[in-house]
Each structure stands twice: as C-alpha cells, then as structure tokens.
Design a protein around this motif. Structure first.
Motif, PDB file in Angstrom:
ATOM      1  N   TYR A 241      -6.049 -14.371  28.359  1.00 25.01           N
ATOM      2  CA  TYR A 241      -6.381 -13.514  27.199  1.00 25.01           C
ATOM      3  C   TYR A 241      -5.076 -13.105  26.540  1.00 25.01           C
ATOM      4  CZ  TYR A 241      -8.924 -10.054  24.451  1.00 25.01           C
ATOM      5  OH  TYR A 241      -9.481  -9.339  23.418  1.00 25.01           O
TER       6      TYR A 241
ATOM      7  N   TYR B 125      -6.965  -6.561  19.820  1.00 21.91           N
ATOM      8  CA  TYR B 125      -8.117  -6.715  20.708  1.00 21.91           C
ATOM      9  C   TYR B 125      -8.834  -5.396  20.945  1.00 21.91           C
ATOM     10  CZ  TYR B 125      -4.968  -4.575  24.083  1.00 21.91           C
ATOM     11  OH  TYR B 125      -4.107  -3.712  24.710  1.00 21.91           O
TER      12      TYR B 125
ATOM     13  N   ALA C 159     -15.579  -6.437  29.253  1.00 22.70           N
ATOM     14  CA  ALA C 159     -15.737  -7.355  28.135  1.00 22.70           C
ATOM     15  C   ALA C 159     -14.541  -7.257  27.209  1.00 22.70           C
ATOM     16  CB  ALA C 159     -17.027  -7.043  27.369  1.00 22.70           C
TER      17      ALA C 159
ATOM     18  N   THR D   4     -12.999  -8.691  23.119  1.00 16.89           N
ATOM     19  CA  THR D   4     -13.251  -9.360  21.851  1.00 16.89           C
ATOM     20  C   THR D   4     -12.303 -10.546  21.687  1.00 16.89           C
ATOM     21  OG1 THR D   4     -11.680  -7.938  20.710  1.00 16.89           O
ATOM     22  CG2 THR D   4     -13.974  -7.199  20.796  1.00 16.89           C
ATOM     23  N   THR D   5     -12.509 -11.291  20.609  1.00 17.07           N
ATOM     24  CA  THR D   5     -11.708 -12.491  20.373  1.00 17.07           C
ATOM     25  C   THR D   5     -10.454 -12.231  19.568  1.00 17.07           C
ATOM     26  OG1 THR D   5     -13.032 -12.957  18.405  1.00 17.07           O
ATOM     27  CG2 THR D   5     -13.674 -14.041  20.462  1.00 17.07           C
TER      28      THR D   5
ATOM     29  N   ARG E  10     -10.376 -10.202  16.719  1.00 12.38           N
ATOM     30  CA  ARG E  10     -10.640  -9.717  15.357  1.00 12.38           C
ATOM     31  C   ARG E  10     -10.765  -8.197  15.392  1.00 12.38           C
ATOM     32  NH1 ARG E  10     -15.994  -8.464  15.174  1.00 12.38           N
ATOM     33  NH2 ARG E  10     -17.240  -9.239  16.930  1.00 12.38           N
TER      34      ARG E  10
ATOM     35  N   PRO F 113     -22.802  -6.761  21.289  1.00  4.08           N
ATOM     36  CA  PRO F 113     -22.635  -8.023  20.551  1.00  4.08           C
ATOM     37  C   PRO F 113     -21.275  -8.215  19.897  1.00  4.08           C
ATOM     38  CG  PRO F 113     -24.777  -7.081  20.085  1.00  4.08           C
ATOM     39  CD  PRO F 113     -24.000  -6.044  20.835  1.00  4.08           C
ATOM     40  N   GLU F 114     -20.473  -7.156  19.810  1.00  4.19           N
ATOM     41  CA  GLU F 114     -19.135  -7.301  19.221  1.00  4.19           C
ATOM     42  C   GLU F 114     -18.171  -8.005  20.174  1.00  4.19           C
ATOM     43  OE1 GLU F 114     -18.211  -6.737  16.254  1.00  4.19           O
ATOM     44  OE2 GLU F 114     -19.892  -5.572  15.461  1.00  4.19           O
ATOM     45  N   TYR F 115     -18.579  -8.157  21.428  1.00  2.00           N
ATOM     46  CA  TYR F 115     -17.699  -8.691  22.452  1.00  2.00           C
ATOM     47  C   TYR F 115     -18.098 -10.115  22.808  1.00  2.00           C
ATOM     48  CZ  TYR F 115     -15.876  -4.037  22.825  1.00  2.00           C
ATOM     49  OH  TYR F 115     -15.269  -2.840  22.530  1.00  2.00           O
ATOM     50  N   ASN F 116     -17.082 -10.943  23.024  1.00  2.00           N
ATOM     51  CA  ASN F 116     -17.303 -12.376  23.214  1.00  2.00           C
ATOM     52  C   ASN F 116     -17.071 -12.840  24.657  1.00  2.00           C
ATOM     53  OD1 ASN F 116     -15.916 -11.871  20.347  1.00  2.00           O
ATOM     54  ND2 ASN F 116     -17.507 -13.423  20.170  1.00  2.00           N
ATOM     55  N   TYR F 117     -16.222 -12.136  25.363  1.00  2.00           N
ATOM     56  CA  TYR F 117     -15.911 -12.527  26.735  1.00  2.00           C
ATOM     57  C   TYR F 117     -16.450 -11.463  27.681  1.00  2.00           C
ATOM     58  CZ  TYR F 117     -12.524 -15.481  24.298  1.00  2.00           C
ATOM     59  OH  TYR F 117     -11.934 -16.384  23.445  1.00  2.00           O
ATOM     60  N   TRP F 118     -17.068 -11.931  28.770  1.00  2.00           N
ATOM     61  CA  TRP F 118     -17.707 -11.010  29.709  1.00  2.00           C
ATOM     62  C   TRP F 118     -17.373 -11.395  31.139  1.00  2.00           C
ATOM     63  CZ3 TRP F 118     -20.583  -6.785  28.257  1.00  2.00           C
ATOM     64  CH2 TRP F 118     -20.892  -6.687  26.901  1.00  2.00           C
TER      65      TRP F 118
END
Length: 127
Positions: free
Chosen positions: A27, A32, A96, A98-99, A101, A112-117
C-alpha cells in the motif's frame, strides 16, 4: 498487490480492553484513508473509526471516547485501541483502505468508499 492482515481480536468481559492491529503491505498511496469497520450478525457493516493522510481522525458516535485509531508508518500498521468495551461492540472487525483518491470527511465512515479489506477479526464482549 495490497494486503491487509488483522490481528488482536478475541473475547473479553464488558469493561475490558483489546487492541486490533492491521499490517499492510503493497500500500503506497500518499493520499489515503484507512479505517476500521465492524459487522454484527444480521446487521450492516458500519464504520467505527478512520484516519486520513491529512491527519484527520473520525469516530462513530457509539465509540467516541472509548476507541482510538492510530498508525505506525514505520511498521505499516494500523491500530484500534478499544477500551471500556460493551456487549454491543461484539462484531467482526475489518480494516480497510482507499485507493488513494480524496474522500470527503462525511463519507469516511461509509464502507463503499473503501476498496481494500482485511479478512476480519472477531471481537466478543460478554456481560
């Protein structure tokens, strides 16, 4: 490849404390948000606490004053210190990220704002 690996969950009596850790790898975003979320059986996943690259921390009202989110950038690890635990804190806890952004403050506790879990870690608080 981004990986988030949680540890530190378990069982505790009401009033006790636990600390969750989330080790990250791969990461590298400079902008972030990272956070902790939880999901109890039969309930939707909810945001617990987040921290952004801007240094802003946000907590759900239900945990304010009891939980503290922090990070150790040298160890690439996110933490959640949970004190004065209550039976209603019982849930699967996830970290979690984010990517990279920008996420507005009002959206930072929204899953839903988070991409990695991470895989999740069970916390059980008995009365």
């Amino acid at each position: 490849q981004v990986q988030l690996v949680e540890s530190g969950g378990g069982s505790v009596q009401a009033g006790g404390s636990l600390r969750l850790s989330c080790a990250t790898s791969g990461y590298t975003y400079s902008n972030y948000c990272m956070g902790w979320f939880r999901q109890a059986p039969g309930k939707e996943r909810e945001g617990v606490a987040t921290i952004g690259s801007d240094g802003i921390t946000i907590y759900a009202d239900s945990v304010k004053g009891r939980f503290t989110i922090s990070q150790d950038n040298a160890k690439n690890t996110l933490y959640l210190q949970m004190n004065s635990l209550k039976p209603e804190d019982t849930a699967m806890y996830y970290c979690a990220a984010t990517t990279g952004r920008w996420v507005t403050w009002v959206r930072r506790l929204v899953p839903p704002e988070y991409n990695y879990w991470g895989q999740g870690n069970q916390v059980t608080v008995s009365s």
